[in-house]
Design a protein around this motif. Structure first.
Motif: not given
Length: 193
Positions: A51-71, A81-88
């Motif tokens: 989530g380190s990129w999510l931490q940075v993104e949150r400081t760069l935009t007032d828009g929505r930030v959505l993270g996706i990962d298998l974990n 955040t969404i736990a899942g496969d980007l190919n799903d």
């Protein structure tokens, strides 16, 4: 927070500054050079754990930030955040239902490496292509994309494929990347739909 490369200066700096990993500085370098995230952008981050990129993104935009990962990703204020496969296809549908407009897709993911260079390179490029196709399915016209890759025999084909979808495509090696790594980023701006 840990680093498979040990506790070097960048790792220690990340820990002191509250980032979940050293990767935060890579996105900051990309942003400083290419300004891929604007103040009102909605951002989708693929392979976002820890989530380190999510931490940075949150400081760069007032828009929505959505993270996706298998974990699962530990909670961060102002981040979904969404736990899942980007190919799903269900994950893709969920992203489209959550965000009316996606301005930026980033991906700092890499598969677990086996140590077999040719095999690992093929797996990395496959993951990069999946991230590119995901971006092409959700990005608005004019949107931006950044993905971590590695130099190798398959890289030029990935670079050419990215150029088919974006008006500006560049590569960048970050100062925060560990010495001796072949890691680099493709930074693509202005999605042509």
């Amino acid at each position: 927070m840990g680093s498979q490369w040990g506790y070097d200066k960048t790792y220690m700096r990340a820990k002191q500054e509250g980032y979940r990993s050293r990767a935060a500085y890579k996105l900051l370098e990309i942003q400083n050079k290419f300004a891929i995230i604007r103040p009102d952008d909605n951002v989708v981050d693929l392979g976002a754990a820890p989530g380190s990129w999510l931490q940075v993104e949150r400081t760069l935009t007032d828009g929505r930030v959505l993270g996706i990962d298998l974990n699962p990703i530990a909670d961060l204020d102002g981040v979904e955040t969404i736990a899942g496969d980007l190919n799903d296809p269900d994950i893709l549908a969920e992203v489209k239902s959550l965000l009316d407009v996606v301005s930026v897709v980033v991906c700092d993911a890499a598969p677990k490496l086996s140590g077999h260079k040719t095999y690992d390179q093929a797996r990395i490029i496959e993951l990069n292509e999946q991230a590119l196709m995901f971006a092409c399915r959700v990005l608005k016209q004019g949107g931006n994309f950044a993905v971590k890759s590695f130099q190798g025999t398959d890289f030029p084909e990935l670079y050419a494929m990215t150029k088919e979808h974006f008006y500006s495509v560049k590569t960048m090696m970050t100062r925060s990347t560990r010495k001796g790594s072949t890691e680099l980023y493709i930074v693509a701006k202005n999605f042509n739909g």
